[in-house]
Design an enzyme around this catalytic site. Structure first.
Site, mmCIF file in Angstrom:
data_model
loop_
_atom_site.group_PDB
_atom_site.id
_atom_site.type_symbol
_atom_site.label_atom_id
_atom_site.label_comp_id
_atom_site.label_asym_id
_atom_site.label_seq_id
_atom_site.Cartn_x
_atom_site.Cartn_y
_atom_site.Cartn_z
ATOM 1 N N ASP A 67 -7.774 -15.581 52.298
ATOM 2 C CA ASP A 67 -8.949 -16.442 52.298
ATOM 3 C C ASP A 67 -9.374 -16.933 50.910
ATOM 4 O O ASP A 67 -8.810 -16.474 50.028
ATOM 5 C CB ASP A 67 -10.155 -16.034 53.293
ATOM 6 C CG ASP A 67 -10.589 -14.590 53.075
ATOM 7 O OD1 ASP A 67 -9.981 -14.037 51.700
ATOM 8 O OD2 ASP A 67 -11.143 -14.043 53.564
ATOM 9 N N ASN A 133 -19.692 -7.625 60.858
ATOM 10 C CA ASN A 133 -19.728 -8.245 62.270
ATOM 11 C C ASN A 133 -18.191 -8.287 62.853
ATOM 12 O O ASN A 133 -18.176 -9.111 63.939
ATOM 13 C CB ASN A 133 -20.256 -9.722 62.099
ATOM 14 C CG ASN A 133 -19.508 -10.670 61.271
ATOM 15 O OD1 ASN A 133 -18.236 -10.155 60.825
ATOM 16 N ND2 ASN A 133 -19.943 -11.871 61.151
ATOM 17 N N HIS A 135 -15.625 -9.618 61.567
ATOM 18 C CA HIS A 135 -14.407 -10.474 61.018
ATOM 19 C C HIS A 135 -13.341 -9.932 60.022
ATOM 20 O O HIS A 135 -13.428 -8.841 59.613
ATOM 21 C CB HIS A 135 -15.263 -11.564 60.334
ATOM 22 C CG HIS A 135 -15.615 -11.505 58.987
ATOM 23 N ND1 HIS A 135 -16.791 -11.734 58.310
ATOM 24 C CD2 HIS A 135 -14.892 -10.885 57.739
ATOM 25 C CE1 HIS A 135 -17.025 -11.275 57.042
ATOM 26 N NE2 HIS A 135 -15.916 -10.889 56.906
ATOM 27 N N GLU A 140 -14.763 -15.351 61.978
ATOM 28 C CA GLU A 140 -16.099 -15.102 62.325
ATOM 29 C C GLU A 140 -16.114 -14.950 63.657
ATOM 30 O O GLU A 140 -15.268 -15.388 64.486
ATOM 31 C CB GLU A 140 -17.262 -15.969 61.970
ATOM 32 C CG GLU A 140 -17.461 -16.237 60.336
ATOM 33 C CD GLU A 140 -18.222 -15.153 59.798
ATOM 34 O OE1 GLU A 140 -18.116 -14.020 60.133
ATOM 35 O OE2 GLU A 140 -18.724 -15.492 58.613
HETATM 36 C C1 GLP Z 1 -15.276 -10.762 53.050
HETATM 37 C C2 GLP Z 1 -13.694 -11.310 53.064
HETATM 38 C C3 GLP Z 1 -13.126 -10.264 54.157
HETATM 39 C C4 GLP Z 1 -13.307 -8.816 53.686
HETATM 40 C C5 GLP Z 1 -14.707 -8.682 54.063
HETATM 41 C C6 GLP Z 1 -15.230 -7.251 53.757
HETATM 42 O O1 GLP Z 1 -16.205 -11.378 53.887
HETATM 43 N N1 GLP Z 1 -13.585 -12.486 53.277
HETATM 44 O O2 GLP Z 1 -11.279 -10.604 54.042
HETATM 45 O O3 GLP Z 1 -12.734 -7.965 54.425
HETATM 46 O O4 GLP Z 1 -15.681 -9.554 53.426
HETATM 47 O O5 GLP Z 1 -15.616 -6.929 52.449
HETATM 48 P P1 GLP Z 1 -15.828 -5.659 51.693
HETATM 49 O O6 GLP Z 1 -14.603 -4.884 51.637
HETATM 50 O O7 GLP Z 1 -16.504 -6.151 50.374
HETATM 51 O O8 GLP Z 1 -16.830 -4.968 52.666
#
Ligand code: GLP
Length: 239
Positions: A67, A133, A135, A140
């Site tokens: 992403d 959440n 995702h 989402e």
């Molecule tokens: C973001 C990214 C995801 C990631 C998520 C968790 O929203 N788009 O790909 O997995 O956050 O992030 P973190 O590893 O910092 O908790």
């Protein structure tokens, strides 16, 4: 099928994830699906260390990131492009032409172009984190299981979670992103999801033991034949 590995802490999660990553990288000509966020940083550090010890090479590795924020300059330190350069790409021998990230423009054609590019490859290992959440990527809750690369409106909770990267100021967090879709992610040969800390515990429970439903996007992984989930004690609290 989801294989669950529980370990003590972040460091152990990174270590175990690297073992799986290394097995894939040892095959040399591989396509990796890569993720951003705090979860993979320890794994990327281990990949860089291993490269520095001449144990692995990225010469024949192609990468596709999950992403990217829409409307955030690629040179902004919090763009996912900058994140990847800082944590991995600038530190290893990857060929810049083999690096692919979703574009940050708002034209929907850019999503189709990314999907076209992806359709010429099969991802050998897709790395994932998980949002609190549920995702994956930026898909989402409510995202269709048939979704391909698309533009996403970020949820309030995701904007709040990610504010820590933008001086804790939610007004600075982009409100949209381009993400591989859930169907795109499911095409990967193998999936590795890593998660740490208590704020992921409910999402981890729902992903593994909950109903397969668009309310928890990660629950789609129950339908994939080869998924490994590595969690620390805090993220495993409810399972
Ligand atoms: C973001 C990214 C995801 C990631 C998520 C968790 O929203 N788009 O790909 O997995 O956050 O992030 P973190 O590893 O910092 O908790």
């Amino acid at each position: 099928m989801i294989k669950l590995i529980k370990v003590k802490n972040y460091n152990e999660v990174s270590k175990k994830a690297f073992e799986i990553m290394k097995e894939v990288l040892d095959k040399k000509t591989v396509t990796l699906g890569l993720a951003t966020g705090s979860s993979p940083i320890g794994l990327y550090e281990r990949m860089v260390d291993s490269y520095n010890k001449n144990e692995i090479s990225f010469k024949d590795v192609t990468t596709f990131n999950l992403d990217e924020y829409i409307g955030l300059d690629v040179n902004h330190p919090e763009s996912y492009s900058s994140f990847m350069n800082r944590n991995l790409f600038s530190k290893v021998d990857i060929n810049k032409n083999n690096i692919n990230l979703p574009k940050n423009g708002s034209d929907s054609k850019l999503s189709e172009e990314y999907e076209d590019l992806l359709s010429n490859h099969q991802i050998d290992l897709q790395l994932l984190g998980i949002g609190s959440n549920g995702h994956i990527g930026f898909n989402e809750p409510g995202t269709s299981f048939d979704s391909l690369t698309h533009i996403v409106d970020l949820n309030e909770s995701t904007i709040q979670d990610n504010a820590r990267f933008f001086d804790n100021d939610i007004s600075k967090v982009p409100t949209q992103a381009r993400s591989m879709g859930l169907a795109t992610i499911m095409k990967s040969k193998k999936i590795l999801l890593i998660a740490t800390s208590e704020n992921k515990a409910q999402a981890i429970y729902d992903m593994i033991h909950g109903e397969v439903t668009i309310d928890c996007p990660a629950s789609i992984l129950q339908n994939h034949p080869d998924v490994t989930v590595i969690v620390d004690e805090d993220a495993a609290k409810l399972i």
